[in-house]
Enzyme design. Structure first.
Site, short mmCIF file in Angstrom:
data_model
loop_
_atom_site.label_atom_id
_atom_site.label_comp_id
_atom_site.label_asym_id
_atom_site.label_seq_id
_atom_site.Cartn_x
_atom_site.Cartn_y
_atom_site.Cartn_z
N ASN A 114 3.34 1.42 -4.34
CA ASN A 114 2.74 1.02 -3.07
C ASN A 114 3.83 0.38 -2.23
O ASN A 114 4.41 -0.63 -2.62
CB ASN A 114 1.60 0.03 -3.30
CG ASN A 114 1.13 -0.61 -2.00
OD1 ASN A 114 1.07 0.04 -0.96
ND2 ASN A 114 0.79 -1.89 -2.06
N ARG A 161 -7.70 1.11 0.02
CA ARG A 161 -6.26 1.06 0.22
C ARG A 161 -5.64 2.45 0.42
O ARG A 161 -4.46 2.56 0.76
CB ARG A 161 -5.58 0.37 -0.97
CG ARG A 161 -6.01 -1.08 -1.16
CD ARG A 161 -5.16 -1.76 -2.22
NE ARG A 161 -3.76 -1.85 -1.82
CZ ARG A 161 -3.24 -2.84 -1.12
NH1 ARG A 161 -4.00 -3.85 -0.72
NH2 ARG A 161 -1.96 -2.84 -0.80
N MET A 209 -0.24 1.75 3.10
CA MET A 209 -0.91 0.95 2.09
C MET A 209 -1.54 1.86 1.05
O MET A 209 -2.29 2.77 1.37
CB MET A 209 -2.00 0.09 2.73
CG MET A 209 -2.71 -0.83 1.74
SD MET A 209 -3.85 -1.99 2.52
CE MET A 209 -5.17 -0.90 3.05
N CYS A 210 -1.20 1.62 -0.22
CA CYS A 210 -1.76 2.39 -1.33
C CYS A 210 -2.31 1.41 -2.36
O CYS A 210 -2.09 0.21 -2.29
CB CYS A 210 -0.69 3.27 -1.97
SG CYS A 210 0.02 4.52 -0.87
N GLY A 211 -3.03 1.93 -3.33
CA GLY A 211 -3.56 1.12 -4.41
C GLY A 211 -3.01 1.60 -5.74
O GLY A 211 -2.96 2.80 -6.00
#
Length: 313
Positions: free
Chosen positions: A101, A27, A1-3
């Site tokens: 993401n 995130r 999970m990334c932002g």
């Protein structure tokens, strides 16, 4: 999970991107990066660590321009080296910066095709770099000094065909604008926001609406699964909808002049299959539905916005 976040504004975006990434820090805590553009020049600051630790006063002052994208990373693919901190950049075609993401399940296969057939070099093990080069390879086919929203949507549709897995993306095409798109299954989130100011309407794409709220952007809607939205840094030269194919049916809202919203629907685009790899907002859809300020910015063009979608069969 990334932002991820992308902003096309009428004033400097460095502090706005910083604040948005801070709001999305949950995130991803491994790394953070920001890229901005002013007068065709790209400015970059990124590194390992939390947002508050990566960017200092000097970094913020150097991030000039009214257009930019940002990323906070939670590593789920590739490694943890500094070379894999996003956003990524390729200089051709046009200069493309990308923040991603998600995860590609066929990244190894795509990477082999990119190096063998598309003659593109991959410098990391990141599937985000693979996705960037798939998009760049498809956009390379345009072969003109400037691209249209239709060209960008065609490249995004090629990504849908070639890339399997989950992805929400913001991509900054230098001198053109920001493109945001979401995988045909809508596995990773992406939202669109707008903010009206004395200088005009500004636009923002982000992983979560909390980032919009922090900057007083109004949530317009979720980006639909398989949809792409383009936010241009300058108004279109004509009022015609972006040409894409004979199947395009365009309609313009007569109630709005700035921004201008174009909605187009094209032929069906199936979900991804195994591979062999202050602005104008436009979009395309395929598959199933569902601190401190920087230096004084150059004067921005009046923002405009449009969207196009590719419907399901």
């Amino acid at each position: 999970m990334c932002g991820i976040v992308g902003i096309v504004a009428r004033s400097s975006v460095n502090q706005q991107l910083y604040d948005a990434l801070t709001g999305l820090q949950h995130r991803g805590q491994d790394a953070a990066g920001i890229m901005t553009v002013e007068n065709g020049e790209l400015f970059v600051s990124k590194g390992r660590g939390l947002v508050r630790d990566v960017f200092d006063q000097e970094d913020m002052d150097a991030l000039r321009g009214n257009v930019g994208i940002g990323h906070v990373r939670y590593p789920t693919a590739g490694g943890d080296s500094a070379s894999e901190v996003q956003p990524f950049y390729v200089n051709a075609p046009y200069g493309i910066c990308l923040a991603h993401n998600g995860n590609l399940t066929n990244a190894a296969e795509l990477g082999a095709v990119l190096t063998r057939e598309d003659r593109r070099h991959l410098n990391t093990r990141s599937d985000s770099e693979v996705l960037l080069n798939v998009f760049a390879s498809e956009l390379q086919r345009v072969g003109t000094p400037r691209v249209t929203p239709g060209d960008l949507f065609a490249a995004a549709n090629a990504v849908y065909r070639r890339c399997r897995g989950a992805y929400a993306v913001v991509a900054m095409i230098i001198g053109h604008g920001i493109l945001g798109f979401r995988d045909p299954h809508g596995i990773r989130p992406l939202v669109l926001g707008q903010r009206r100011s004395a200088k005009g309407t500004e636009y923002m794409l982000a992983s979560e609406s909390v980032a919009l709220a922090m900057l007083s952007f109004e949530l317009v809607r979720d980006v639909a699964p398989g949809e792409a939205i383009f936010i241009a840094t300058r108004p279109p030269k004509s009022s015609a909808a972006p040409a894409a194919s004979s199947a395009v049916r365009a309609r313009r809202s007569s109630a709005t002049r700035t921004p201008m919203f174009d909605t187009s629907r094209r032929a069906a685009c199936s979900p991804a299959k195994p591979s062999d790899g202050g602005g104008d907002a436009s979009g395309a859809r395929g598959g199933s539905s569902s601190s401190t300020a920087g230096r004084r910015p150059a004067r921005a063009s009046a923002p405009t916005a449009s969207t196009a979608r590719v419907g399901s069969s």
